[in-house]
Each structure stands twice: as C-alpha cells, then as structure tokens.
Design a protein around this motif. Structure first.
Motif, PDB file in Angstrom:
ATOM      1  N   ALA A 178       0.830  -1.208   0.000  1.00  0.00           N
ATOM      2  CA  ALA A 178       0.000   0.000   0.000  1.00  0.00           C
ATOM      3  C   ALA A 178       0.860   1.252   0.000  1.00  0.00           C
ATOM      4  O   ALA A 178       0.563   2.229  -0.706  1.00  0.00           O
ATOM      5  CB  ALA A 178      -0.927  -0.006   1.209  1.00  0.00           C
ATOM      6  N   ALA A 179       1.944   1.245   0.765  1.00  0.00           N
ATOM      7  CA  ALA A 179       2.839   2.401   0.817  1.00  0.00           C
ATOM      8  C   ALA A 179       3.538   2.611  -0.517  1.00  0.00           C
ATOM      9  O   ALA A 179       3.694   3.751  -0.986  1.00  0.00           O
ATOM     10  CB  ALA A 179       3.861   2.222   1.931  1.00  0.00           C
ATOM     11  N   LEU A 180       3.955   1.527  -1.134  1.00  0.00           N
ATOM     12  CA  LEU A 180       4.616   1.619  -2.432  1.00  0.00           C
ATOM     13  C   LEU A 180       3.670   2.187  -3.481  1.00  0.00           C
ATOM     14  O   LEU A 180       4.059   3.030  -4.298  1.00  0.00           O
ATOM     15  CB  LEU A 180       5.108   0.234  -2.855  1.00  0.00           C
ATOM     16  N   ALA A 181       2.413   1.756  -3.456  1.00  0.00           N
ATOM     17  CA  ALA A 181       1.435   2.240  -4.428  1.00  0.00           C
ATOM     18  C   ALA A 181       1.170   3.732  -4.253  1.00  0.00           C
ATOM     19  O   ALA A 181       1.118   4.494  -5.228  1.00  0.00           O
ATOM     20  CB  ALA A 181       0.133   1.446  -4.287  1.00  0.00           C
ATOM     21  N   VAL A 182       1.022   4.158  -3.008  1.00  0.00           N
ATOM     22  CA  VAL A 182       0.748   5.572  -2.730  1.00  0.00           C
ATOM     23  C   VAL A 182       1.931   6.435  -3.147  1.00  0.00           C
ATOM     24  O   VAL A 182       1.762   7.488  -3.776  1.00  0.00           O
ATOM     25  CB  VAL A 182       0.445   5.766  -1.231  1.00  0.00           C
TER      26      VAL A 182
ATOM     27  N   SER B 150      14.594  13.627   7.420  1.00  0.00           N
ATOM     28  CA  SER B 150      15.057  12.635   6.454  1.00  0.00           C
ATOM     29  C   SER B 150      15.140  11.232   7.049  1.00  0.00           C
ATOM     30  O   SER B 150      15.486  10.290   6.348  1.00  0.00           O
ATOM     31  CB  SER B 150      16.432  13.036   5.913  1.00  0.00           C
ATOM     32  N   GLY B 151      14.865  11.079   8.340  1.00  0.00           N
ATOM     33  CA  GLY B 151      14.905   9.758   8.954  1.00  0.00           C
ATOM     34  C   GLY B 151      15.349   9.799  10.407  1.00  0.00           C
ATOM     35  O   GLY B 151      15.462  10.871  11.019  1.00  0.00           O
ATOM     36  N   GLY B 152      15.611   8.620  10.960  1.00  0.00           N
ATOM     37  CA  GLY B 152      15.930   8.510  12.373  1.00  0.00           C
ATOM     38  C   GLY B 152      17.189   9.233  12.783  1.00  0.00           C
ATOM     39  O   GLY B 152      17.252   9.835  13.860  1.00  0.00           O
TER      40      GLY B 152
ATOM     41  N   LYS C 263      11.802   1.437   8.642  1.00  0.00           N
ATOM     42  CA  LYS C 263      11.818   0.324   9.593  1.00  0.00           C
ATOM     43  C   LYS C 263      10.440  -0.309   9.746  1.00  0.00           C
ATOM     44  O   LYS C 263      10.299  -1.363  10.370  1.00  0.00           O
ATOM     45  CB  LYS C 263      12.293   0.791  10.968  1.00  0.00           C
ATOM     46  N   LEU C 264       9.401   0.330   9.186  1.00  0.00           N
ATOM     47  CA  LEU C 264       8.048  -0.179   9.373  1.00  0.00           C
ATOM     48  C   LEU C 264       7.290  -0.357   8.062  1.00  0.00           C
ATOM     49  O   LEU C 264       6.059  -0.474   8.044  1.00  0.00           O
ATOM     50  CB  LEU C 264       7.254   0.718  10.343  1.00  0.00           C
ATOM     51  N   GLY C 265       8.018  -0.377   6.944  1.00  0.00           N
ATOM     52  CA  GLY C 265       7.374  -0.637   5.659  1.00  0.00           C
ATOM     53  C   GLY C 265       7.188   0.571   4.780  1.00  0.00           C
ATOM     54  O   GLY C 265       6.500   0.503   3.757  1.00  0.00           O
ATOM     55  N   GLY C 266       7.807   1.692   5.130  1.00  0.00           N
ATOM     56  CA  GLY C 266       7.768   2.888   4.308  1.00  0.00           C
ATOM     57  C   GLY C 266       9.060   3.064   3.543  1.00  0.00           C
ATOM     58  O   GLY C 266       9.946   2.204   3.587  1.00  0.00           O
ATOM     59  N   PRO C 267       9.220   4.183   2.840  1.00  0.00           N
ATOM     60  CA  PRO C 267      10.432   4.411   2.049  1.00  0.00           C
ATOM     61  C   PRO C 267      11.623   4.842   2.890  1.00  0.00           C
ATOM     62  O   PRO C 267      11.473   5.387   3.987  1.00  0.00           O
ATOM     63  CB  PRO C 267      10.010   5.534   1.084  1.00  0.00           C
TER      64      PRO C 267
ATOM     65  N   ALA D  94       7.428  10.691  -0.566  1.00  0.00           N
ATOM     66  CA  ALA D  94       7.943   9.874   0.532  1.00  0.00           C
ATOM     67  C   ALA D  94       7.083  10.024   1.783  1.00  0.00           C
ATOM     68  O   ALA D  94       6.829   9.048   2.495  1.00  0.00           O
ATOM     69  CB  ALA D  94       9.392  10.249   0.836  1.00  0.00           C
ATOM     70  N   ILE D  95       6.631  11.251   2.047  1.00  0.00           N
ATOM     71  CA  ILE D  95       5.786  11.486   3.221  1.00  0.00           C
ATOM     72  C   ILE D  95       4.463  10.735   3.077  1.00  0.00           C
ATOM     73  O   ILE D  95       3.962  10.143   4.044  1.00  0.00           O
ATOM     74  CB  ILE D  95       5.568  12.994   3.424  1.00  0.00           C
TER      75      ILE D  95
END
Length: 396
Positions: A16-20, A67-69, A207-211, A247-248
């Motif tokens: 779903a994240a990849l599609a969005v 940009s990330g953690g 870390k949770l399935g996003g980009p 990405a957001i």
C-alpha cells in the motif's frame, strides 16, 4: 534465492505504501508554493501528518518531518541541548543510555567535544534495560545541570523494550525533558507519544514498511529546539528544506498499515521468533539469546528480534558464511557494519568481549515466513562449525 532476515536494518516497503508513493511521484508540486499545484502537494503533506499523528498518539502540530531517524536523533539531542544551555548556562549535562544507537551516541560526543557538554552514561541491567531508579540517581547527583535525558524505546540490536513512561515521570519531577529513539518500536509495538509522557520521539519510515529517506521528530509544542539547518523555515522553523511529498505519503500509508495490523503481526512474528530461538539453542548447548527472552512475550522484547550469542565464533565469520548460504542477517546495527569491534550494547549489558564478538542478529518482518526460519536453522550448524574452526586456527 536469498532469505532476508535483516528487517531491523530496513524492511521491504508495504504494498500500500509503495502504491501511494508511486502515484505521488508522478505529481508535480512543491508544498511550500502558494499556487494550485503547491497547495495540492501541501494537502497531501498535511493529511499525511494527521494520519501519522493519529497512529502515534500525537497532535499533527507535533510531527516534524525529517530525512529519517538519524536526523531526528541529531535534532532532538543537539537542538535541545543548545536551547536549554542558552537559556540556562548551568544546563550542560546529558543523561544517555549506554546502549543507544550511534545517531544518539555520536551526537552526544559531538556536543562534548564542541559545545562544552558533559555526559553521564546510564547503565543498564543484564537485559539491556535502564531502570528508572538509575535515571533518578543520575539526576539527583546535580539536578540543576541536566539538559536532557535520552533513552531509546526499543534497542536496535537486542530488542530490549524500555519503560519510557516511568523514565519520563522521573525526569519531569526535576523539569528535565526526555527524548526517546522509537525507530525500532513504531509500527512493531504499541507507541503512544502522549501517553508515554516523553517530550521528543524519533521515528523513521523504512523500519516499518515505508520508504528510505523520510522520518519524523515528534516534539511537544513547548519543546525548546534550536534548528540544525537553516533556510526556508519549513516544519515549525525547526527543520528547513523542501518536503518530499511522495515519501511522506508513503510514510503515512506505512504507519497506518503497520499500526492497524500490529497485534496480529506481533503474534505471528513472536511465534516465528520463538521457534527460531529454540531450534538455534538445540544446535549447540552454549548458543543462547542475549537479553530477556520468554516464550510468547511481546512486552519486554521486540516481536521480530532474535539476538544470539554463539561462543567460539567471530560474528563476521558467521555473517559471511550465512550470506554464502543465501541468508541475509547481521551482527548488529547496519550503521556499524564492517567495524571490527564488539557491540557496545552487549558490553554495556555485561557480556564478555569474547562472547560479544560472536553475536548474530536475526530480525523478522512482514515478509518473513516459516520457510525463512527453516532455511536459517538448516544453514546455521555448518556455519557455526566452520566459524569455530576458523577461530581455533587463528588462535593457534
């Protein structure tokens, strides 16, 4: 065929994240622009902010995109220290867990070297947990000097889960803000920013399935932060830079998906985790999990985290032998890969240096299956035997 068992380093994007994200990549628009296309991009950003906030128990205004953690940790630690120190020159002490990720540790070392900071490392127990009493004792040594407490929600190597709420309660008795690195926790165990009582919380998408390349610092509106970057003044004047709308959007979709299925996915991963640990321990009597492990437990260890101590081996040898057998795992944090030193996390937990060098981190995620566990267990005995022979040959 490769069996991927390094989800703590990064996990595949959720469909779903990849599609969005893919859909948004085809749309032009700078969310800071005032025209129609800019406003459309801004709407995507703000709706994503609202979705992320709702899933993490925060207000939308508390979500600052980064940009990330690593950037979130740097902004929380450095930004808070400078703001607190500038307001009160006596506030120069940082209380930091000894098992933190290097994004926090190296930020602290920078402040010590360049900004006059002093650091008190918070010891952990053998399970990798910082006790609230330890935090209290460190603060009470000189309450007026403390600028910030930073203790991670869940450890990236051994999976230990901290009682961040109890730590925050202690720190707030002395008017000390608390930061937690929740990069490994969000989307895997229940994370509620408001209920936790912390002031700042770092999260990341990949870390949770996003980009890769997007994350957030969740910060209370009254949190004092000095920006690390300057420019357009986006994100509460704290983090300048053009926002990555696609990405957001992918980040928000992943957070929603991961939190919606959190309980059922945790139960699935715990079953795989426990099976892997028990079968690995059966291979040799001295193989054991590091930290706390109880069958079926989801409250003290991350559901998908397996961290094994394999005495008589070098972790790097095990890693390469397993890689040759088609198994992708790690010896610890991906950010420290290739560094021939025993894990600072294990040393802080009281593990001896020799045993710490034989550590192996196997982490499961949403694509992991029983077949993956079976493949790892089948490949492990030969890898252990060859790694031990190599260690013996080197020693002689």
């Amino acid at each position: 065929m490769t069996v991927y068992l390094d989800h703590a380093a990064t996990t595949p994007m959720l469909p779903a994240a990849l599609a969005v994200m893919t859909e948004q990549l085809a749309v032009v628009g700078n969310p800071s622009s005032p025209h129609r296309t800019g406003r459309a991009a801004r709407q995507v950003v703000e709706e994503s902010r609202e979705r992320i906030a709702r899933c993490l128990g925060a207000r939308p205004s508390e979500v600052i995109f980064t940009s990330g953690g690593t950037e979130s940790d740097n902004l929380a630690v450095k930004g808070t220290f400078v703001a607190r120190r500038d307001r009160d020159p006596a506030r120069v002490r940082l209380l930091v867990g000894a098992t933190e990720h290097h994004a926090v540790l190296d930020s602290v070392e920078f402040l010590v070297a360049h900004e006059g900071a002093k650091v008190t490392w918070l010891d952990c127990n053998p399970d990798g947990v910082v006790e609230p009493a330890t935090v209290r004792a460190a603060i009470e040594a000189d309450p007026g000097s403390v600028a910030l407490v930073s203790v991670m929600w869940a450890n990236n190597e051994v999976g230990a889960i901290q009682d961040v709420r109890a730590i925050a309660e202690v720190a707030h008795e002395y008017d000390v803000p608390v930061h937690t690195d929740a990069v490994q926790a969000a989307g895997h165990v229940p994370v509620d920013f408001a209920a936790s009582g912390v002031d700042l919380m770092s999260v990341t998408a990949h870390k949770l399935g996003g980009p890769i390349g997007v994350g957030a610092l969740v910060a209370r509106r009254d949190a004092a932060l000095v920006p690390l970057t300057h420019g357009g003044g986006q994100e509460r004047q704290v983090r300048s830079g053009t926002l990555d709308t696609p990405a957001i959007a992918g980040f928000a979709s992943a957070v929603v998906d991961a939190t919606a299925h959190l309980d059922e996915e945790a139960a699935r991963l715990v079953a795989l985790r426990d099976d892997l640990i028990e079968r690995a321990m059966a291979i040799a009597p001295d193989i054991r999990p590091s930290g706390v492990w109880r069958r079926g437990d989801v409250s003290s260890r991350l559901p998908g985290n397996v961290h094994l101590l394999v005495p008589g081996c070098d972790g790097d040898s095990l890693l390469y032998l397993l890689d040759a057998a088609g198994i992708s795992c790690s010896t610890g944090s991906a950010c420290q890969a290739g560094v021939p030193q025993p894990s600072h996390v294990l040393l802080a937990m009281g593990v001896g240096e020799a045993d710490a060098r034989g550590a192996l981190r196997v982490t499961l995620g949403h694509t992991s299956t029983q077949a993956d566990v079976d493949a790892f267990v089948e490949a492990l005995p030969a890898a252990v035997e060859r790694a031990r022979r190599a260690r013996e040959a080197t020693a002689s």
